[in-house]
Design a protein around this motif. Structure first.
Motif, PDB file in Angstrom:
ATOM      1  N   ARG A 131      78.812 -50.488 -36.993  1.00 12.67           N
ATOM      2  CA  ARG A 131      77.821 -49.714 -36.249  1.00 12.67           C
ATOM      3  C   ARG A 131      76.582 -49.596 -37.136  1.00 12.67           C
ATOM      4  NH1 ARG A 131      77.755 -49.273 -30.838  1.00 12.67           N
ATOM      5  NH2 ARG A 131      76.548 -47.450 -30.158  1.00 12.67           N
ATOM      6  N   THR A 170      72.548 -48.614 -37.715  1.00 11.34           N
ATOM      7  CA  THR A 170      71.362 -47.871 -37.278  1.00 11.34           C
ATOM      8  C   THR A 170      70.114 -48.731 -37.385  1.00 11.34           C
ATOM      9  OG1 THR A 170      72.275 -45.702 -37.835  1.00 11.34           O
ATOM     10  CG2 THR A 170      69.873 -45.889 -37.784  1.00 11.34           C
ATOM     11  N   THR A 189      75.669 -46.458 -39.398  1.00 11.61           N
ATOM     12  CA  THR A 189      75.620 -45.227 -38.610  1.00 11.61           C
ATOM     13  C   THR A 189      76.804 -44.326 -38.937  1.00 11.61           C
ATOM     14  OG1 THR A 189      74.563 -46.459 -36.826  1.00 11.61           O
ATOM     15  CG2 THR A 189      75.492 -44.310 -36.263  1.00 11.61           C
ATOM     16  N   TYR A 200      68.827 -39.050 -38.291  1.00 15.17           N
ATOM     17  CA  TYR A 200      68.818 -39.974 -37.156  1.00 15.17           C
ATOM     18  C   TYR A 200      69.911 -41.020 -37.259  1.00 15.17           C
ATOM     19  CZ  TYR A 200      66.302 -43.217 -40.276  1.00 15.17           C
ATOM     20  OH  TYR A 200      65.931 -44.038 -41.322  1.00 15.17           O
ATOM     21  N   SER A 201      70.525 -41.150 -38.437  1.00  8.69           N
ATOM     22  CA  SER A 201      71.597 -42.139 -38.611  1.00  8.69           C
ATOM     23  C   SER A 201      72.978 -41.566 -38.323  1.00  8.69           C
ATOM     24  CB  SER A 201      71.579 -42.691 -40.043  1.00  8.69           C
ATOM     25  OG  SER A 201      71.963 -41.697 -40.980  1.00  8.69           O
ATOM     26  N   HIS A 224      74.249 -40.587 -35.463  1.00  6.99           N
ATOM     27  CA  HIS A 224      74.793 -40.998 -34.172  1.00  6.99           C
ATOM     28  C   HIS A 224      74.044 -42.223 -33.649  1.00  6.99           C
ATOM     29  CE1 HIS A 224      76.812 -37.111 -34.175  1.00  6.99           C
ATOM     30  NE2 HIS A 224      75.639 -36.522 -34.371  1.00  6.99           N
ATOM     31  N   GLY A 225      74.607 -42.814 -32.629  1.00  6.14           N
ATOM     32  CA  GLY A 225      73.936 -43.943 -31.984  1.00  6.14           C
ATOM     33  C   GLY A 225      74.213 -45.244 -32.707  1.00  6.14           C
ATOM     34  N   GLU A 260      73.926 -49.549 -33.171  1.00  2.00           N
ATOM     35  CA  GLU A 260      74.279 -50.718 -32.371  1.00  2.00           C
ATOM     36  C   GLU A 260      75.423 -51.458 -33.068  1.00  2.00           C
ATOM     37  OE1 GLU A 260      72.261 -54.991 -30.989  1.00  2.00           O
ATOM     38  OE2 GLU A 260      71.103 -53.491 -32.088  1.00  2.00           O
TER      39      GLU A 260
END
Length: 230
Positions: free
Chosen positions: A22, A24, A47, A60-61, A63-64, A66
């Motif tokens: 995952r 970021t 992430t 900001y890292s 959650h989310g 790719e």
């Protein structure tokens, strides 16, 4: 010679799920901290993080991100044409496949740095990786998460970082440096929390105490502030 675009061929069959991560962001910038400061570097930001430090500047890292495969990551990294790669987060070791990524980057000829909190075991990290371990000071709110047993897995090439917010943090860090003889074993980094502790005060404390540490500031913040991907 870098071999970033060659496929990594591990011994035996590989579960495809072990080569998925995952991510970021992957970006090219100047290394802003530690002994590699100022060097053009590719950053691979994984992430997720189990810690919630009060002064964290990369929330900001958490959650989310790719999901990307190992081959795709290596191709992206190789496109920047630099020999230095830093795997960071969040907390990169929170992803169980992180050691596989670190190994693959080393196998591809890169000089690889891992930025880790020290809360998760580094025992399985490839010995070719330079570890920068950020021991959490009391004001972080996560001091109790430090796994000091990780110090046994650090080599002379590795670095120990303390982020200092106030005098109490400083005194705690000094005690840690002396108790574990860190100055004789590793490069020790003291860094002020940006916009909280005036850098000159920390520098004065270090000089007054004749500490065997390296003062540092975050170069990327001086250049670009808190802009992501810089």
């Amino acid at each position: 010679m870098l071999r970033a675009r060659e496929s990594v061929r591990p011994v035996g069959p590989v579960d495809p799920e072990q080569e998925r991560f995952r991510i970021t962001e992957i970006f090219h910038s100047l290394q802003g901290e530690a002994l590699e400061v100022g060097l053009p570097t590719v950053f691979v930001r994984l992430t997720g993080c189990p810690l919630r430090c009060v002064y964290c500047d990369t929330t900001y890292s958490f959650h989310g991100g790719e999901t990307r495969g190992l081959a795709e990551i290596l191709e992206t990294v190789g496109g920047f044409g630099t020999p230095h790669v830093c795997v960071t987060g969040g907390e990169p070791l929170a992803q169980k496949n992180c050691p596989r990524l670190l190994q693959a980057l080393c196998d591809s000829g890169y000089r690889v740095t891992l930025e880790t909190s020290g809360a998760l075991s580094v025992a399985g990290v490839d010995p070719r990786v330079i570890k920068v371990m950020d021991l959490k000071t009391p004001s972080s709110g996560e001091c109790e998460r430090n796994d000091l047993g990780n110090l046994d897995y650090l080599s002379i090439r590795d670095q120990v970082k303390f982020v200092i917010r106030d005098r109490a943090d400083y005194d705690w860090a000094v005690e840690c440096v002396h108790h574990h003889h860190l100055g004789a074993r590793h490069t020790v980094l003291f860094s002020p929390v940006a916009d909280v502790l005036e850098p000159g005060r920390l520098a004065d404390w270090i000089l007054a105490d004749r500490l065997p540490v390296r003062f540092q500031m975050q170069l990327h913040k001086l250049l670009w502030g808190d802009e992501p991907g810089r």
